[in-house]
Design an enzyme around this catalytic site. Structure first.
Site: not given
Ligand code: SF4
Length: 122
Positions: A61, A80, A89
């Site tokens: 993204c 991440c 997220c």
């Protein structure tokens, strides 16, 4: 989606691996998939694509100047650092239950993912 040979079956395997990772990680972190399953499917498809292309599931993204360098830096390899540290997220793959976009599922079918993949492939 009969993938009897070579690259397509490999791609499908990666897709299944990313699906399985996402389901397991959602359960482990007490997060949920989006009420709109196409959001979940697009992100899983993006993760699988990066895994195939780069060897790591770099977050799909974001825009990167240099994807190889980002993979090495590891910050945006899924899950991440913001997700691991704060359950953030921004792809809306893993959503905390207090969020309006959270559904009640931590599973998605391969059919839903493949449907999205085919629509993206045009
Ligand atoms: S924002 Fe983080 S946890 Fe969410 S899909 Fe991207 S890398 Fe994975």
């Amino acid at each position: 989606m009969t993938s009897a040979n070579g690259s397509s079956s490999n791609t499908e395997k990666t897709l299944e691996a990313m699906k399985s990772f996402s389901e397991t990680y959602a359960k482990r972190t007490d997060t949920y998939f989006c009420i709109d399953p196409s959001v979940t499917a697009v992100v899983i498809e993006g993760l699988a694509r990066h895994k195939d292309e780069l060897g790591s599931p770099l977050c799909p993204c974001r825009h990167y100047e240099d994807k190889e360098a980002e993979v090495k830096a590891a910050y945006w390899n899924c899950p991440c650092v913001p997700m691991r540290e704060r359950k953030e997220c921004h792809c809306m793959l893993f959503i905390t239950p207090d969020n309006d976009f959270a559904g009640d599922k931590q599973d998605i079918t391969m059919e839903e993912i493949i449907k999205v993949r085919e629509s993206l492939a045009g």
